[in-house]
Scaffold this motif. Sequence first.
Motif, PDB file in Angstrom:
ATOM      1  N   LEU A 114       0.847  -1.188   0.000  1.00  0.00           N
ATOM      2  CA  LEU A 114       0.000   0.000   0.000  1.00  0.00           C
ATOM      3  C   LEU A 114       0.885   1.241   0.000  1.00  0.00           C
ATOM      4  CD1 LEU A 114      -2.572  -1.017   2.775  1.00  0.00           C
ATOM      5  CD2 LEU A 114      -2.622  -1.575   0.331  1.00  0.00           C
ATOM      6  N   MET A 115       0.569   2.192  -0.840  1.00  0.00           N
ATOM      7  CA  MET A 115       1.300   3.460  -0.884  1.00  0.00           C
ATOM      8  C   MET A 115       0.373   4.577  -0.427  1.00  0.00           C
ATOM      9  SD  MET A 115       3.718   5.605  -1.483  1.00  0.00           S
ATOM     10  CE  MET A 115       5.024   4.768  -2.353  1.00  0.00           C
ATOM     11  N   SER A 116       0.849   5.387   0.519  1.00  0.00           N
ATOM     12  CA  SER A 116       0.080   6.540   0.981  1.00  0.00           C
ATOM     13  C   SER A 116       0.888   7.799   0.752  1.00  0.00           C
ATOM     14  CB  SER A 116      -0.246   6.380   2.476  1.00  0.00           C
ATOM     15  OG  SER A 116      -0.967   7.495   2.946  1.00  0.00           O
ATOM     16  N   ILE A 117       0.208   8.877   0.335  1.00  0.00           N
ATOM     17  CA  ILE A 117       0.885  10.149   0.089  1.00  0.00           C
ATOM     18  C   ILE A 117       0.009  11.287   0.587  1.00  0.00           C
ATOM     19  CG2 ILE A 117      -0.074  10.404  -2.240  1.00  0.00           C
ATOM     20  CD1 ILE A 117       2.594  11.708  -3.052  1.00  0.00           C
ATOM     21  N   HIS A 118       0.668  12.310   1.136  1.00  0.00           N
ATOM     22  CA  HIS A 118      -0.020  13.514   1.605  1.00  0.00           C
ATOM     23  C   HIS A 118       0.206  14.606   0.571  1.00  0.00           C
ATOM     24  CE1 HIS A 118      -1.818  15.898   4.904  1.00  0.00           C
ATOM     25  NE2 HIS A 118      -1.112  16.902   4.386  1.00  0.00           N
ATOM     26  N   CYS A 119      -0.850  15.008  -0.117  1.00  0.00           N
ATOM     27  CA  CYS A 119      -0.703  15.940  -1.241  1.00  0.00           C
ATOM     28  C   CYS A 119      -1.813  16.985  -1.228  1.00  0.00           C
ATOM     29  CB  CYS A 119      -0.708  15.178  -2.571  1.00  0.00           C
ATOM     30  SG  CYS A 119      -0.655  16.243  -4.028  1.00  0.00           S
ATOM     31  N   HIS A 120      -1.458  18.225  -0.894  1.00  0.00           N
ATOM     32  CA  HIS A 120      -2.389  19.348  -0.965  1.00  0.00           C
ATOM     33  C   HIS A 120      -2.374  20.010  -2.341  1.00  0.00           C
ATOM     34  CE1 HIS A 120      -3.461  20.118   3.331  1.00  0.00           C
ATOM     35  NE2 HIS A 120      -2.376  19.402   3.536  1.00  0.00           N
ATOM     36  N   GLU A 121      -1.329  19.786  -3.105  1.00  0.00           N
ATOM     37  CA  GLU A 121      -1.070  20.597  -4.295  1.00  0.00           C
ATOM     38  C   GLU A 121      -2.150  20.438  -5.362  1.00  0.00           C
ATOM     39  OE1 GLU A 121       2.387  20.484  -1.878  1.00  0.00           O
ATOM     40  OE2 GLU A 121       1.187  18.829  -2.653  1.00  0.00           O
ATOM     41  N   GLU A 122      -2.193  21.423  -6.231  1.00  0.00           N
ATOM     42  CA  GLU A 122      -3.143  21.417  -7.332  1.00  0.00           C
ATOM     43  C   GLU A 122      -2.481  22.027  -8.556  1.00  0.00           C
ATOM     44  OE1 GLU A 122      -5.661  25.418  -6.571  1.00  0.00           O
ATOM     45  OE2 GLU A 122      -5.611  24.015  -4.870  1.00  0.00           O
ATOM     46  N   ASP A 123      -3.070  21.795  -9.721  1.00  0.00           N
ATOM     47  CA  ASP A 123      -2.597  22.446 -10.943  1.00  0.00           C
ATOM     48  C   ASP A 123      -3.445  23.692 -11.186  1.00  0.00           C
ATOM     49  OD1 ASP A 123      -0.575  20.640 -11.338  1.00  0.00           O
ATOM     50  OD2 ASP A 123      -1.660  19.414 -12.781  1.00  0.00           O
ATOM     51  N   ARG A 124      -4.489  23.556 -11.964  1.00  0.00           N
ATOM     52  CA  ARG A 124      -5.326  24.724 -12.268  1.00  0.00           C
ATOM     53  C   ARG A 124      -6.528  24.832 -11.336  1.00  0.00           C
ATOM     54  NH1 ARG A 124      -6.636  26.630 -18.431  1.00  0.00           N
ATOM     55  NH2 ARG A 124      -7.537  28.658 -17.933  1.00  0.00           N
ATOM     56  N   TYR A 125      -7.075  23.700 -10.947  1.00  0.00           N
ATOM     57  CA  TYR A 125      -8.243  23.668 -10.070  1.00  0.00           C
ATOM     58  C   TYR A 125      -7.958  22.717  -8.909  1.00  0.00           C
ATOM     59  CZ  TYR A 125     -10.325  25.623 -14.302  1.00  0.00           C
ATOM     60  OH  TYR A 125     -10.579  26.390 -15.409  1.00  0.00           O
ATOM     61  N   PRO A 126      -8.549  22.959  -7.741  1.00  0.00           N
ATOM     62  CA  PRO A 126      -8.210  22.147  -6.568  1.00  0.00           C
ATOM     63  C   PRO A 126      -8.781  20.733  -6.581  1.00  0.00           C
ATOM     64  CG  PRO A 126      -9.867  23.800  -5.999  1.00  0.00           C
ATOM     65  CD  PRO A 126      -9.411  24.111  -7.401  1.00  0.00           C
ATOM     66  N   GLU A 127      -9.982  20.531  -7.170  1.00  0.00           N
ATOM     67  CA  GLU A 127     -10.616  19.220  -7.050  1.00  0.00           C
ATOM     68  C   GLU A 127      -9.895  18.114  -7.834  1.00  0.00           C
ATOM     69  OE1 GLU A 127     -12.270  21.999  -7.357  1.00  0.00           O
ATOM     70  OE2 GLU A 127     -13.539  22.079  -5.568  1.00  0.00           O
ATOM     71  N   PRO A 128      -9.530  18.294  -9.099  1.00  0.00           N
ATOM     72  CA  PRO A 128      -8.831  17.212  -9.807  1.00  0.00           C
ATOM     73  C   PRO A 128      -7.421  17.022  -9.235  1.00  0.00           C
ATOM     74  CG  PRO A 128      -9.736  18.851 -11.338  1.00  0.00           C
ATOM     75  CD  PRO A 128      -9.787  19.449  -9.978  1.00  0.00           C
ATOM     76  N   PRO A 129      -6.915  15.813  -9.234  1.00  0.00           N
ATOM     77  CA  PRO A 129      -5.539  15.609  -8.772  1.00  0.00           C
ATOM     78  C   PRO A 129      -4.558  16.282  -9.721  1.00  0.00           C
ATOM     79  CG  PRO A 129      -6.391  13.602  -9.772  1.00  0.00           C
ATOM     80  CD  PRO A 129      -7.547  14.550  -9.662  1.00  0.00           C
ATOM     81  N   PRO A 130      -3.475  16.847  -9.214  1.00  0.00           N
ATOM     82  CA  PRO A 130      -2.483  17.456 -10.094  1.00  0.00           C
ATOM     83  C   PRO A 130      -1.819  16.403 -10.974  1.00  0.00           C
ATOM     84  CG  PRO A 130      -1.647  17.322  -7.851  1.00  0.00           C
ATOM     85  CD  PRO A 130      -3.092  16.922  -7.801  1.00  0.00           C
ATOM     86  N   ALA A 131      -1.314  16.823 -12.110  1.00  0.00           N
ATOM     87  CA  ALA A 131      -0.737  15.885 -13.076  1.00  0.00           C
ATOM     88  C   ALA A 131       0.438  15.111 -12.500  1.00  0.00           C
ATOM     89  CB  ALA A 131      -0.321  16.638 -14.343  1.00  0.00           C
ATOM     90  N   PHE A 132       1.265  15.777 -11.678  1.00  0.00           N
ATOM     91  CA  PHE A 132       2.421  15.067 -11.127  1.00  0.00           C
ATOM     92  C   PHE A 132       2.000  13.931 -10.212  1.00  0.00           C
ATOM     93  CE2 PHE A 132       1.836  17.684  -7.351  1.00  0.00           C
ATOM     94  CZ  PHE A 132       2.336  16.903  -6.326  1.00  0.00           C
ATOM     95  N   LEU A 133       0.861  14.103  -9.515  1.00  0.00           N
ATOM     96  CA  LEU A 133       0.366  13.041  -8.639  1.00  0.00           C
ATOM     97  C   LEU A 133      -0.163  11.874  -9.460  1.00  0.00           C
ATOM     98  CD1 LEU A 133      -0.221  12.131  -5.737  1.00  0.00           C
ATOM     99  CD2 LEU A 133      -2.460  13.252  -5.937  1.00  0.00           C
ATOM    100  N   GLU A 134      -0.842  12.161 -10.563  1.00  0.00           N
ATOM    101  CA  GLU A 134      -1.317  11.096 -11.442  1.00  0.00           C
ATOM    102  C   GLU A 134      -0.146  10.292 -11.992  1.00  0.00           C
ATOM    103  OE1 GLU A 134      -3.646  13.072 -14.400  1.00  0.00           O
ATOM    104  OE2 GLU A 134      -5.466  13.033 -13.185  1.00  0.00           O
ATOM    105  N   THR A 135       0.892  10.990 -12.433  1.00  0.00           N
ATOM    106  CA  THR A 135       2.079  10.306 -12.959  1.00  0.00           C
ATOM    107  C   THR A 135       2.705   9.416 -11.902  1.00  0.00           C
ATOM    108  OG1 THR A 135       2.548  12.119 -14.493  1.00  0.00           O
ATOM    109  CG2 THR A 135       4.381  10.643 -13.957  1.00  0.00           C
ATOM    110  N   PHE A 136       2.857   9.948 -10.699  1.00  0.00           N
ATOM    111  CA  PHE A 136       3.477   9.194  -9.610  1.00  0.00           C
ATOM    112  C   PHE A 136       2.642   7.975  -9.229  1.00  0.00           C
ATOM    113  CE2 PHE A 136       3.944   8.684  -4.913  1.00  0.00           C
ATOM    114  CZ  PHE A 136       5.210   8.126  -4.931  1.00  0.00           C
TER     115      PHE A 136
END
Length: 239
Positions: A114-136
């Motif tokens: 199981l992988m857990s990550i704490h991520c507040h960051e956003e790209d353009r809008y807060p609700e969608p996950p940022p692209a770097f998080l999707e890649t990771f």
Amino acid sequence: FVEAGAATHQRPDHRGRAGINPLRHKVIYTIDDTAFEQIRRISAGIGLEDIKAFQRRWVALGSVAAETESEIEFLGKRFRLGKEFDVTSVPDERDMGEILKWVREARRQADWVLMSIHCHEEDRYPEPPPAFLETFARRCVDEGVDAFLGHGPHFTRGVEICNGKPIFYGLGNFVFQNETYKWAPHDTYEAHGLGYDETTADAWDARTLKGTTSFYSDPKYWHGLVAQPIFEGWQLKKV
């Protein structure tokens, strides 16, 4: 659970460092021709280009990011020439590589990873996950993670099934009781113009304008998920 401190790169001749795995990222702003030329003109006009040229001659003063005809740095931000305006992000390859090394190690030693990550960051809008998080997250699945659990932004984000493995980009808050904390640092009081005689309830009321702003003002902060992925024979059947 993956937990390691390799990303801090401890030296044998230096004091110990906290065992954390940071995942840095770079935000890239795509802008059109007009905006791109305006930024270049402003940068030159206020002397930033001269400063960067000077710094490039003196590496000891700090590295300066490389630039091209279609990608430049301006006031600490990365701008890329394009046809439309957009915002995206990419993970730091070195940080990601260090974390994935321990994902592979966990995969070799455990039945479930199981992988857990704490991520507040956003790209353009807060609700969608940022692209770097999707890649990771997708790279983690590629390296053997069975479930990816995201948290941090205080609201729920999307769910993705990647190669038969669940990715929860944000589960929201399991317990959320900021208004009941007993102590707060002086910085909290100082930020709201409060002194030594005020209490934590006073600080919370000042921060939220007595419950009319901040987390109180949007129901999304009070919705959360408890995820239950169900596997049968190592295959995900339902969530």
